[in-house]
Design a protein around this motif. Sequence first.
Motif, short mmCIF file in Angstrom:
data_model
loop_
_atom_site.label_atom_id
_atom_site.label_comp_id
_atom_site.label_asym_id
_atom_site.label_seq_id
_atom_site.Cartn_x
_atom_site.Cartn_y
_atom_site.Cartn_z
N GLU A 1 -61.13 -41.01 -53.15
CA GLU A 1 -60.08 -39.92 -52.77
C GLU A 1 -60.02 -39.90 -51.36
N PHE A 2 -58.58 -40.31 -50.89
CA PHE A 2 -58.12 -40.13 -49.51
C PHE A 2 -57.78 -38.56 -49.39
N THR A 3 -58.38 -38.00 -48.37
CA THR A 3 -58.07 -36.82 -47.86
C THR A 3 -57.61 -36.47 -46.46
N LYS A 4 -56.84 -35.36 -46.04
CA LYS A 4 -56.55 -35.17 -44.69
C LYS A 4 -55.71 -36.39 -44.18
N LEU A 5 -54.51 -36.62 -45.15
CA LEU A 5 -53.71 -37.86 -44.62
C LEU A 5 -54.15 -38.85 -44.23
N GLY A 6 -55.04 -39.34 -44.94
CA GLY A 6 -56.22 -40.64 -44.59
C GLY A 6 -56.98 -40.65 -43.78
N LEU A 7 -57.30 -39.46 -43.11
CA LEU A 7 -58.13 -39.42 -42.12
C LEU A 7 -59.64 -39.20 -42.56
N ALA A 8 -59.74 -38.80 -43.73
CA ALA A 8 -60.85 -38.82 -44.36
C ALA A 8 -61.06 -39.39 -45.80
N THR A 9 -62.23 -39.78 -46.23
CA THR A 9 -62.24 -40.29 -47.78
C THR A 9 -63.53 -39.72 -48.36
N ASP A 10 -63.14 -39.37 -49.69
CA ASP A 10 -64.38 -38.88 -50.28
C ASP A 10 -64.72 -39.71 -51.46
N PHE A 11 -66.05 -40.18 -51.55
CA PHE A 11 -66.65 -41.42 -52.48
C PHE A 11 -67.37 -40.38 -53.23
N GLU A 12 -67.42 -40.54 -54.64
CA GLU A 12 -68.26 -40.28 -55.69
C GLU A 12 -69.01 -41.56 -56.20
N ILE A 13 -70.24 -41.72 -55.75
CA ILE A 13 -70.86 -43.19 -56.26
C ILE A 13 -72.09 -43.19 -57.38
N PHE A 14 -71.90 -43.89 -58.14
CA PHE A 14 -72.70 -43.83 -59.42
C PHE A 14 -73.28 -45.20 -59.49
N SER A 15 -74.79 -45.30 -59.84
CA SER A 15 -75.25 -46.48 -60.22
C SER A 15 -75.09 -46.73 -61.80
N TRP A 16 -75.31 -48.04 -62.22
CA TRP A 16 -74.75 -48.09 -63.87
C TRP A 16 -75.88 -47.23 -64.71
N LYS A 17 -77.18 -47.25 -64.04
CA LYS A 17 -78.09 -46.29 -64.71
C LYS A 17 -77.74 -44.79 -64.92
N ASP A 18 -76.86 -44.39 -64.15
CA ASP A 18 -76.57 -42.97 -63.80
C ASP A 18 -75.16 -42.68 -64.97
N ILE A 19 -74.74 -43.77 -65.56
CA ILE A 19 -73.56 -43.39 -66.30
C ILE A 19 -73.86 -43.44 -67.57
N LYS A 20 -73.17 -42.66 -68.41
CA LYS A 20 -73.54 -42.56 -69.72
C LYS A 20 -72.38 -43.11 -70.73
N ASP A 21 -70.94 -43.04 -70.11
CA ASP A 21 -70.06 -43.68 -70.68
C ASP A 21 -68.62 -43.53 -69.78
N ILE A 22 -67.81 -44.34 -70.52
CA ILE A 22 -66.47 -44.44 -69.73
C ILE A 22 -65.51 -44.13 -70.83
N ALA A 23 -64.30 -43.51 -70.42
CA ALA A 23 -63.27 -43.17 -71.36
C ALA A 23 -61.70 -43.15 -70.76
N PHE A 24 -60.91 -43.44 -71.41
CA PHE A 24 -59.37 -43.45 -70.79
C PHE A 24 -58.44 -43.01 -71.70
N LYS A 25 -57.52 -42.34 -71.43
CA LYS A 25 -56.48 -41.89 -72.24
C LYS A 25 -55.06 -42.36 -71.71
N GLU A 26 -54.36 -43.17 -72.47
CA GLU A 26 -53.12 -43.71 -71.87
C GLU A 26 -51.99 -42.51 -72.01
N GLU A 27 -51.12 -42.15 -71.24
CA GLU A 27 -50.18 -41.19 -71.25
C GLU A 27 -48.92 -41.99 -70.68
N ILE A 28 -47.98 -40.83 -70.71
CA ILE A 28 -46.51 -41.60 -70.20
C ILE A 28 -46.42 -42.49 -69.13
N PHE A 29 -47.05 -41.71 -68.01
CA PHE A 29 -47.21 -42.41 -66.84
C PHE A 29 -48.79 -42.85 -66.63
#
Length: 233
Positions: free
Chosen positions: A62-90
């Motif tokens: 996620e870019f923050t502060k008009l692109g001057l900073a970047t927030d990263f959330e990083i996970f290794s595969w062993k830390d992830i339980k599952d993935i899900a997605f929901k299709e919306e209008i946009f």
Amino acid sequence: MNFELFAIDGQDIKIIEKLVVKLQDMMTDGEHIDYIAVQKKPAVTILPDSITISNKRIFMCEFTKLGLATDFEIFSWKDIKDIAFKEEIFGSKVTVIPFTGENLSIDYIPKIQARKLYQLIKGALETSKLKEIALEKEKFIVTTPPIQPAPTFEIHQPVEEEVVQNNSVIEPVKEAIREPIIIPAIVESPAPKIEEDDDEITLKLRKLKSLFDKQLITQAEYENKKNEILSQI
């Protein structure tokens, strides 16, 4: 680096370039980027959020502060339980579900990119799970203990012997003659060594992953063949 490789599904090439430059500084030995999905809101977004997956980890950016900073959330595969997605209008809302902590979501991911993310992340989680199963099997291998020599015992039996003197028989004299008789003790045989080999499906998946790592097959061929093997479970 050819940034266009990560813009095959309509991703913004300028955002791809900025992300790849940052991600390259975080890559570990043997790690490479597999796919990048970039947020696309109905209104113009100068610095959209993104999801990047490598062969080892997943990066939610996620870019923050008009692109001057970047927030990263990083996970290794062993830390992830599952993935899900929901299709919306946009677009679609993609949600990463870790084993611990809160779920993380990024919305307005183009539908084609969300489907590709779901496919690749599911495949990576299955591969990670198979590796964990293989490691668990190795822990159950029992090593054969050294064979101890069987103890022996000596048994002395008395033997009667006649003593003759002056052609007359004198009452028998018992003399203990040491004649050892070896009797091996009964020792239970040690448990045989138990080795569990990988099952056929695991071996096929390993061979397939090796072909993919050596770039002998494409990503699509790898995923199709892997899904075909996993359907046999």
